[in-house]
Design a protein around this motif. Sequence first.
Motif, PDB file in Angstrom:
ATOM      1  N   ARG A 172       0.834  -1.229  -0.035  1.00  0.00           N
ATOM      2  CA  ARG A 172       0.053  -0.004  -0.024  1.00  0.00           C
ATOM      3  C   ARG A 172       0.801   1.255   0.047  1.00  0.00           C
ATOM      4  N   PRO A 173       0.593   2.321  -0.944  1.00  0.00           N
ATOM      5  CA  PRO A 173       1.018   3.700  -0.937  1.00  0.00           C
ATOM      6  C   PRO A 173       0.847   4.380   0.621  1.00  0.00           C
ATOM      7  N   GLU A 174       1.266   5.478   0.568  1.00  0.00           N
ATOM      8  CA  GLU A 174       0.882   6.476   1.824  1.00  0.00           C
ATOM      9  C   GLU A 174      -0.592   6.773   1.464  1.00  0.00           C
ATOM     10  N   PRO A 175      -0.989   7.148   2.559  1.00  0.00           N
ATOM     11  CA  PRO A 175      -2.795   7.621   2.535  1.00  0.00           C
ATOM     12  C   PRO A 175      -2.857   8.578   1.381  1.00  0.00           C
ATOM     13  N   GLU A 176      -2.102   9.763   1.279  1.00  0.00           N
ATOM     14  CA  GLU A 176      -2.589  10.727   0.500  1.00  0.00           C
ATOM     15  C   GLU A 176      -2.397  10.363  -1.081  1.00  0.00           C
ATOM     16  N   VAL A 177      -1.353   9.626  -1.262  1.00  0.00           N
ATOM     17  CA  VAL A 177      -1.155   8.851  -2.591  1.00  0.00           C
ATOM     18  C   VAL A 177      -2.303   7.775  -2.800  1.00  0.00           C
ATOM     19  N   GLU A 178      -2.494   7.127  -1.990  1.00  0.00           N
ATOM     20  CA  GLU A 178      -3.580   6.101  -2.135  1.00  0.00           C
ATOM     21  C   GLU A 178      -5.099   6.866  -2.506  1.00  0.00           C
ATOM     22  N   ARG A 179      -5.361   7.904  -1.701  1.00  0.00           N
ATOM     23  CA  ARG A 179      -6.549   8.579  -1.966  1.00  0.00           C
ATOM     24  C   ARG A 179      -6.465   9.295  -3.477  1.00  0.00           C
ATOM     25  N   ALA A 180      -5.250  10.004  -3.953  1.00  0.00           N
ATOM     26  CA  ALA A 180      -5.003  10.373  -5.267  1.00  0.00           C
ATOM     27  C   ALA A 180      -5.306   9.378  -6.257  1.00  0.00           C
ATOM     28  N   LEU A 181      -4.957   8.215  -5.981  1.00  0.00           N
ATOM     29  CA  LEU A 181      -4.890   7.009  -6.655  1.00  0.00           C
ATOM     30  C   LEU A 181      -6.270   6.500  -6.815  1.00  0.00           C
ATOM     31  N   ARG A 182      -7.052   6.724  -5.984  1.00  0.00           N
ATOM     32  CA  ARG A 182      -8.410   6.155  -5.899  1.00  0.00           C
ATOM     33  C   ARG A 182      -9.325   7.295  -6.791  1.00  0.00           C
ATOM     34  N   THR A 183      -8.816   8.412  -6.599  1.00  0.00           N
ATOM     35  CA  THR A 183      -9.873   9.337  -7.174  1.00  0.00           C
ATOM     36  C   THR A 183     -10.549   9.112  -8.626  1.00  0.00           C
ATOM     37  N   PRO A 184      -9.377   8.837  -9.585  1.00  0.00           N
ATOM     38  CA  PRO A 184      -9.675   8.366 -10.857  1.00  0.00           C
ATOM     39  C   PRO A 184     -10.570   7.294 -11.148  1.00  0.00           C
ATOM     40  N   ALA A 185     -10.239   6.283 -10.255  1.00  0.00           N
ATOM     41  CA  ALA A 185     -11.198   4.918 -10.169  1.00  0.00           C
ATOM     42  C   ALA A 185     -12.530   5.267  -9.529  1.00  0.00           C
ATOM     43  N   ARG A 186     -12.558   6.156  -8.573  1.00  0.00           N
ATOM     44  CA  ARG A 186     -13.706   6.487  -7.908  1.00  0.00           C
ATOM     45  C   ARG A 186     -14.611   7.172  -8.927  1.00  0.00           C
ATOM     46  N   GLU A 187     -13.982   8.344  -9.517  1.00  0.00           N
ATOM     47  CA  GLU A 187     -14.559   9.190 -10.686  1.00  0.00           C
ATOM     48  C   GLU A 187     -15.421   7.988 -11.837  1.00  0.00           C
ATOM     49  N   GLN A 188     -14.422   7.090 -12.044  1.00  0.00           N
ATOM     50  CA  GLN A 188     -14.746   6.304 -13.343  1.00  0.00           C
ATOM     51  C   GLN A 188     -15.996   5.622 -12.766  1.00  0.00           C
ATOM     52  N   ILE A 189     -15.884   4.939 -11.469  1.00  0.00           N
ATOM     53  CA  ILE A 189     -16.826   4.296 -11.053  1.00  0.00           C
ATOM     54  C   ILE A 189     -18.224   4.924 -10.782  1.00  0.00           C
ATOM     55  N   GLN A 190     -17.948   6.365 -10.372  1.00  0.00           N
ATOM     56  CA  GLN A 190     -19.161   7.441 -10.200  1.00  0.00           C
ATOM     57  C   GLN A 190     -19.626   7.677 -11.557  1.00  0.00           C
ATOM     58  N   GLN A 191     -18.911   7.760 -12.255  1.00  0.00           N
ATOM     59  CA  GLN A 191     -19.439   7.783 -13.950  1.00  0.00           C
ATOM     60  C   GLN A 191     -20.099   6.707 -14.314  1.00  0.00           C
ATOM     61  N   GLU A 192     -19.639   5.574 -14.120  1.00  0.00           N
ATOM     62  CA  GLU A 192     -20.480   4.235 -14.275  1.00  0.00           C
ATOM     63  C   GLU A 192     -21.964   4.347 -13.743  1.00  0.00           C
ATOM     64  N   ALA A 193     -21.576   4.761 -12.588  1.00  0.00           N
ATOM     65  CA  ALA A 193     -22.961   4.670 -11.687  1.00  0.00           C
ATOM     66  C   ALA A 193     -23.942   5.491 -12.203  1.00  0.00           C
ATOM     67  N   ASP A 194     -23.507   6.912 -12.909  1.00  0.00           N
ATOM     68  CA  ASP A 194     -24.152   7.854 -13.210  1.00  0.00           C
ATOM     69  C   ASP A 194     -24.752   7.558 -14.466  1.00  0.00           C
ATOM     70  N   ARG A 195     -23.791   6.871 -15.453  1.00  0.00           N
ATOM     71  CA  ARG A 195     -24.535   6.274 -16.532  1.00  0.00           C
ATOM     72  C   ARG A 195     -25.392   5.372 -16.358  1.00  0.00           C
ATOM     73  N   ALA A 196     -25.319   4.555 -15.238  1.00  0.00           N
ATOM     74  CA  ALA A 196     -26.283   3.493 -15.087  1.00  0.00           C
ATOM     75  C   ALA A 196     -27.382   4.122 -14.635  1.00  0.00           C
ATOM     76  N   THR A 197     -27.600   5.265 -13.791  1.00  0.00           N
ATOM     77  CA  THR A 197     -28.425   5.706 -13.386  1.00  0.00           C
ATOM     78  C   THR A 197     -29.427   6.548 -14.513  1.00  0.00           C
ATOM     79  N   TYR A 198     -28.583   6.910 -15.218  1.00  0.00           N
ATOM     80  CA  TYR A 198     -29.200   7.835 -16.612  1.00  0.00           C
ATOM     81  C   TYR A 198     -29.996   6.755 -17.295  1.00  0.00           C
ATOM     82  N   GLU A 199     -29.139   5.479 -17.541  1.00  0.00           N
ATOM     83  CA  GLU A 199     -29.611   4.306 -18.294  1.00  0.00           C
ATOM     84  C   GLU A 199     -31.085   4.090 -17.687  1.00  0.00           C
TER      85      GLU A 199
END
Length: 367
Positions: A172-199
């Motif tokens: 595991r990386p440092e917490p700040e780096v881990e949060r930064a790395l999680r952000t794109p994935a979370r954004e993508q997951i959120q986008q997928e969730a939004d897309r699923a919601t819109y669909e």
Amino acid sequence: MADIIRRLGWRHLRGAPTTHVRHHRSGKLVHDGPGLSFWFRALSAALSEVPVDDRELAMTFHARTGDFQDVTVQSTVTYRISDPAVAAARLDFSIDPDTGVWRGAPLEQLGTLLTETAQQHALDVLARTSLSSALMDGVTAVRERVAAGLASEPRLPATGIEIVAVRVVALRPEPEVERALRTPAREQIQQEADRATYERRAVAVERERTIAENELASQIELARREEQLVEQRGTNTRREAEENAAADKVRAEAEATRSVRLAEAEAAGSVKLAEAEARRTERLTQAEAARTVQFARAEAEAAREVGEARAQAQAAWLRVHGEVDVATLHALTGTRLAENLPRIDSVTISPDVVTGLLSRLGTGDRG
């Protein structure tokens, strides 16, 4: 830890099946093996207890990747002491003859040796790997490198240690780096969730539209059927009205015919009744006329007789009055006058009244 019992200057040791006990007395090996049980004297005995079961060593250390990012490695190494004699010669596994407790900390020394060796190999592989590659494939690479490094380490066989397994639990990386790395994935997951919601919303809207169209079609069909029903009801009502009118016409004709017949019968009866009534009236009129004539004759006869009687009575009255004297007539006159006067409870006659009355009476006598 071995169980040691004291008895009259002697000691009794009872080992476990997972511990290898070595007993030296005066520099000579007397007992050697796992799960031993024997008596010994504390002043002349040198005891060593080496665990021969599999041991789990959890280790956590920090490393730096090729792009200068700090990571934390969590791993577990499973080992065993395969050669207790070599291990007892290289490390201090001696125990107190009175308590059975190790005099030193041999397992901590083994843990330090294994941890530093594993860390050296892990740092070596992570120093040439970027953070993203380490996070994606670093666990397998570190595990393989640490397992190969521990297997090739010459100090371990020389210490009587055998590596059973190596497991890397997390990297595991440092917490700040881990949060930064999680952000794109979370954004993508959120986008997928939004897309699923819109669909899902689009599907829901489409289904609602389909439902609305079906409801509209149902309403149209119901309206059409209701129109047909209204037309059929109108036709039925009109037909019923026509049938009722025809029935009323037939009933009216029958009623008219019956009324005509009744009227004719009543007229015939009325004529007969009128004729009978006329005949009866004629008979009654004739009888009444006869009775009237008779009654009139009887009344005339009675009136004549009454008149004759009154005339006779008047004549007799006149005859009677003509024969009596004046004083009697005056008395009769007073009597008749008294009969016709109203009732007088009391009468007061003054002398003047009597004198006037008497004078009038005297004047009347003279006349």
